[in-house]
Enzyme design. Structure first.
Site, PDB file in Angstrom:
ATOM      1  N   ASN A  10      11.754  11.236 -14.915  1.00 37.39           N
ATOM      2  CA  ASN A  10      12.015  10.561 -16.201  1.00 37.39           C
ATOM      3  C   ASN A  10      10.673  10.059 -16.749  1.00 37.39           C
ATOM      4  O   ASN A  10       9.987   9.268 -16.085  1.00 37.39           O
ATOM      5  CB  ASN A  10      12.995   9.407 -15.947  1.00 37.39           C
ATOM      6  CG  ASN A  10      13.317   8.637 -17.216  1.00 37.39           C
ATOM      7  OD1 ASN A  10      12.419   8.360 -18.014  1.00 37.39           O
ATOM      8  ND2 ASN A  10      14.570   8.272 -17.409  1.00 37.39           N
ATOM      9  N   HIS A  13       8.575   6.072 -19.562  1.00 39.10           N
ATOM     10  CA  HIS A  13       7.598   4.979 -19.545  1.00 39.10           C
ATOM     11  C   HIS A  13       6.167   5.419 -19.829  1.00 39.10           C
ATOM     12  O   HIS A  13       5.293   4.577 -20.004  1.00 39.10           O
ATOM     13  CB  HIS A  13       7.753   4.156 -18.268  1.00 39.10           C
ATOM     14  CG  HIS A  13       9.094   3.467 -18.275  1.00 39.10           C
ATOM     15  ND1 HIS A  13       9.444   2.561 -19.254  1.00 39.10           N
ATOM     16  CD2 HIS A  13      10.186   3.623 -17.494  1.00 39.10           C
ATOM     17  CE1 HIS A  13      10.685   2.161 -19.043  1.00 39.10           C
ATOM     18  NE2 HIS A  13      11.165   2.795 -17.989  1.00 39.10           N
ATOM     19  N   HIS A  46      15.251   9.399 -22.202  1.00 42.23           N
ATOM     20  CA  HIS A  46      16.325   8.618 -22.817  1.00 42.23           C
ATOM     21  C   HIS A  46      15.930   8.284 -24.254  1.00 42.23           C
ATOM     22  O   HIS A  46      14.974   7.538 -24.473  1.00 42.23           O
ATOM     23  CB  HIS A  46      16.512   7.338 -21.984  1.00 42.23           C
ATOM     24  CG  HIS A  46      17.658   6.474 -22.419  1.00 42.23           C
ATOM     25  ND1 HIS A  46      18.027   5.350 -21.718  1.00 42.23           N
ATOM     26  CD2 HIS A  46      18.512   6.554 -23.456  1.00 42.23           C
ATOM     27  CE1 HIS A  46      19.068   4.791 -22.310  1.00 42.23           C
ATOM     28  NE2 HIS A  46      19.364   5.494 -23.377  1.00 42.23           N
ATOM     29  N   ARG A  48      16.708   6.089 -26.835  1.00 43.25           N
ATOM     30  CA  ARG A  48      17.500   4.872 -27.051  1.00 43.25           C
ATOM     31  C   ARG A  48      17.720   4.654 -28.537  1.00 43.25           C
ATOM     32  O   ARG A  48      16.930   5.092 -29.369  1.00 43.25           O
ATOM     33  CB  ARG A  48      16.788   3.653 -26.439  1.00 43.25           C
ATOM     34  CG  ARG A  48      16.750   3.685 -24.917  1.00 43.25           C
ATOM     35  CD  ARG A  48      16.201   2.375 -24.374  1.00 43.25           C
ATOM     36  NE  ARG A  48      17.202   1.332 -24.434  1.00 43.25           N
ATOM     37  CZ  ARG A  48      17.899   0.877 -23.386  1.00 43.25           C
ATOM     38  NH1 ARG A  48      17.692   1.360 -22.185  1.00 43.25           N
ATOM     39  NH2 ARG A  48      18.797  -0.060 -23.532  1.00 43.25           N
ATOM     40  N   ARG A  52      12.788   2.493 -28.349  1.00 46.85           N
ATOM     41  CA  ARG A  52      11.727   1.656 -27.765  1.00 46.85           C
ATOM     42  C   ARG A  52      10.716   2.475 -26.964  1.00 46.85           C
ATOM     43  O   ARG A  52       9.604   2.056 -26.763  1.00 46.85           O
ATOM     44  CB  ARG A  52      12.315   0.538 -26.905  1.00 46.85           C
ATOM     45  CG  ARG A  52      12.909   1.023 -25.618  1.00 46.85           C
ATOM     46  CD  ARG A  52      13.355  -0.124 -24.757  1.00 46.85           C
ATOM     47  NE  ARG A  52      14.496  -0.827 -25.325  1.00 46.85           N
ATOM     48  CZ  ARG A  52      15.313  -1.598 -24.617  1.00 46.85           C
ATOM     49  NH1 ARG A  52      15.072  -1.784 -23.324  1.00 46.85           N
ATOM     50  NH2 ARG A  52      16.345  -2.180 -25.170  1.00 46.85           N
ATOM     51  N   GLU A  76      19.145  11.622 -21.916  1.00 46.86           N
ATOM     52  CA  GLU A  76      20.051  10.478 -21.738  1.00 46.86           C
ATOM     53  C   GLU A  76      20.332   9.873 -23.098  1.00 46.86           C
ATOM     54  O   GLU A  76      19.410   9.701 -23.916  1.00 46.86           O
ATOM     55  CB  GLU A  76      19.404   9.426 -20.848  1.00 46.86           C
ATOM     56  CG  GLU A  76      19.169   9.913 -19.432  1.00 46.86           C
ATOM     57  CD  GLU A  76      18.451   8.885 -18.574  1.00 46.86           C
ATOM     58  OE1 GLU A  76      18.271   9.157 -17.388  1.00 46.86           O
ATOM     59  OE2 GLU A  76      18.064   7.824 -19.106  1.00 46.86           O
ATOM     60  N   THR A 107      18.816   0.283 -18.329  1.00 42.47           N
ATOM     61  CA  THR A 107      20.250   0.555 -18.315  1.00 42.47           C
ATOM     62  C   THR A 107      20.904  -0.226 -17.171  1.00 42.47           C
ATOM     63  O   THR A 107      20.761   0.133 -16.007  1.00 42.47           O
ATOM     64  CB  THR A 107      20.501   2.067 -18.156  1.00 42.47           C
ATOM     65  OG1 THR A 107      19.675   2.751 -19.087  1.00 42.47           O
ATOM     66  CG2 THR A 107      21.945   2.412 -18.406  1.00 42.47           C
ATOM     67  N   GLU A 157      26.368  10.809 -12.381  1.00 41.24           N
ATOM     68  CA  GLU A 157      25.166  10.238 -11.755  1.00 41.24           C
ATOM     69  C   GLU A 157      25.526   8.821 -11.342  1.00 41.24           C
ATOM     70  O   GLU A 157      25.959   8.018 -12.176  1.00 41.24           O
ATOM     71  CB  GLU A 157      23.999  10.247 -12.751  1.00 41.24           C
ATOM     72  CG  GLU A 157      22.732   9.681 -12.125  1.00 41.24           C
ATOM     73  CD  GLU A 157      21.477   9.960 -12.952  1.00 41.24           C
ATOM     74  OE1 GLU A 157      21.397  11.029 -13.595  1.00 41.24           O
ATOM     75  OE2 GLU A 157      20.591   9.092 -12.943  1.00 41.24           O
ATOM     76  N   HIS A 200      18.120   5.490 -10.749  1.00 44.37           N
ATOM     77  CA  HIS A 200      17.781   4.140 -11.202  1.00 44.37           C
ATOM     78  C   HIS A 200      17.189   3.291 -10.086  1.00 44.37           C
ATOM     79  O   HIS A 200      17.828   3.077  -9.060  1.00 44.37           O
ATOM     80  CB  HIS A 200      18.966   3.380 -11.830  1.00 44.37           C
ATOM     81  CG  HIS A 200      18.495   2.433 -12.897  1.00 44.37           C
ATOM     82  ND1 HIS A 200      17.933   1.240 -12.612  1.00 44.37           N
ATOM     83  CD2 HIS A 200      18.448   2.553 -14.239  1.00 44.37           C
ATOM     84  CE1 HIS A 200      17.569   0.658 -13.733  1.00 44.37           C
ATOM     85  NE2 HIS A 200      17.857   1.437 -14.751  1.00 44.37           N
TER      86      HIS A 200
HETATM   87  N1  PXP Z   1      19.081   7.788 -14.427  1.00 41.23           N
HETATM   88  C1  PXP Z   1      19.550   7.196 -15.552  1.00 41.23           C
HETATM   89  C2  PXP Z   1      20.886   7.617 -16.047  1.00 41.23           C
HETATM   90  C3  PXP Z   1      18.803   6.219 -16.237  1.00 41.23           C
HETATM   91  O1  PXP Z   1      19.304   5.637 -17.341  1.00 41.23           O
HETATM   92  C4  PXP Z   1      17.519   5.894 -15.761  1.00 41.23           C
HETATM   93  C5  PXP Z   1      16.683   4.901 -16.509  1.00 41.23           C
HETATM   94  O2  PXP Z   1      16.416   5.378 -17.773  1.00 41.23           O
HETATM   95  C6  PXP Z   1      17.052   6.545 -14.616  1.00 41.23           C
HETATM   96  C7  PXP Z   1      17.867   7.473 -13.950  1.00 41.23           C
HETATM   97  C8  PXP Z   1      15.688   6.294 -14.054  1.00 41.23           C
HETATM   98  O3  PXP Z   1      15.582   4.994 -13.608  1.00 41.23           O
HETATM   99  P1  PXP Z   1      14.173   4.443 -13.151  1.00 41.23           P
HETATM  100  O4  PXP Z   1      13.275   4.500 -14.351  1.00 41.23           O
HETATM  101  O5  PXP Z   1      14.459   3.078 -12.674  1.00 41.23           O
HETATM  102  O6  PXP Z   1      13.687   5.364 -12.055  1.00 41.23           O
END
Ligand code: PXP
Length: 251
Positions: A10, A13, A46, A48, A52, A76, A107, A157, A200
């Site tokens: 992901n 960030h 994602h 959003r 952001r 996402e 999330t 998930e 997550h």
């Molecule tokens: N899976 C989903 C569905 C999420 O919403 C997120 C956060 O955007 C992640 C995985 C990844 O989480 P993290 O950034 O904490 O690894």
């Protein structure tokens, strides 16, 4: 060796860092390319409602990149008509529907599919008919798993945030209890025909028990990998995560 879970990276960030200064650097799409070169099996992002981190144009560029690199883009999104329209236009290989609250930092908690069936099921159907594989981000709770199956989503998930938090707090018993719940929930979901992913808050230190769950087909990891890339570089961070996942699965 048993089959390995796919690693979805992901890249949200990278966009968070870019947006801190409002310019174009660092470019999350360049980061996605590097992640693919480093062996990511998929890119997750994602979009959003408040934009952001990822922006609409990032998603278009990401989809082009993923198509040309033959790697799935997992978009996402919240279950809204705005996001549905964007996803139908973009046609990512995968879509993960997540809950979203504007004031949250990330999330928090899973989607309430049991209560939201009438809102979620038509979105699942529309996305599937448009060629995207649909996943629902839920807590590992039987009611939610059965409700997810009723929407005819192909994937769920499981939200690992509370498990990760328990370990952060040093509550190993609670974390172990979560792992047991994930194991049972993954079995039930698979029996119901759902593919099982996890994500997550996963890190080098907490991913192994999750990766070891035989039904786990994909891990989606963002914040930790991007944070660790500041110290190690993106490629070594991805390689190390992959190695830990491989070792967990080989045991
Ligand atoms: N899976 C989903 C569905 C999420 O919403 C997120 C956060 O955007 C992640 C995985 C990844 O989480 P993290 O950034 O904490 O690894």
């Amino acid at each position: 060796m048993k089959s390995l879970p796919r690693l979805g990276v992901n890249i949200d960030h990278i966009a968070t860092i870019r947006n801190a200064r409002g310019g174009d650097h660092p470019d999350p799409v360049a980061g996605a390319y590097m992640a693919i070169q480093a062996g990511a099996d998929g890119i997750t992002a994602h979009l959003r409602e408040d934009r952001r981190h990822m922006r609409d144009d990032d998603m278009v560029r990401l989809q082009k990149l993923c198509e040309s690199e033959k790697v799935p883009l997992n978009m996402e999104l919240a279950a809204t008509s705005e996001m549905l329209a964007i996803a139908l236009n973009l046609r990512p290989k995968a879509v993960c529907i997540v809950p979203e609250r504007r004031e949250e930092r990330t999330t928090e908690g899973g989607l309430d599919v049991a209560a939201g069936h009438n809102q979620i099921a038509p979105i699942v159907r529309a996305l599937k008919e448009n060629g995207s594989r649909v996943s629902l981000f839920i807590e590992a709770v039987e009611e939610q798993i059965r409700a997810a199956a009723r929407t005819e989503a192909e994937v769920i998930e499981f939200h690992t945030g509370a498990y990760a938090h328990a370990l952060d707090e040093g509550d190993y018993e609670k974390a172990a209890a979560y792992v047991e719940i994930f194991q049972q929930s993954a079995k039930l979901a698979t029996e119901l025909g759902l593919e099982v992913h996890f994500g997550h808050g996963l890190t080098f230190d907490n991913v192994a028990p999750i990766a070891a769950i035989p039904e786990c087909m994909e891990l989606n990891i963002g914040h930790f990998i991007i944070g660790e890339a500041v110290f190690l570089g993106l490629e070594p961070a991805i390689h190390e995560m992959r190695q830990i996942v491989m070792d967990a699965r080989a045991v």
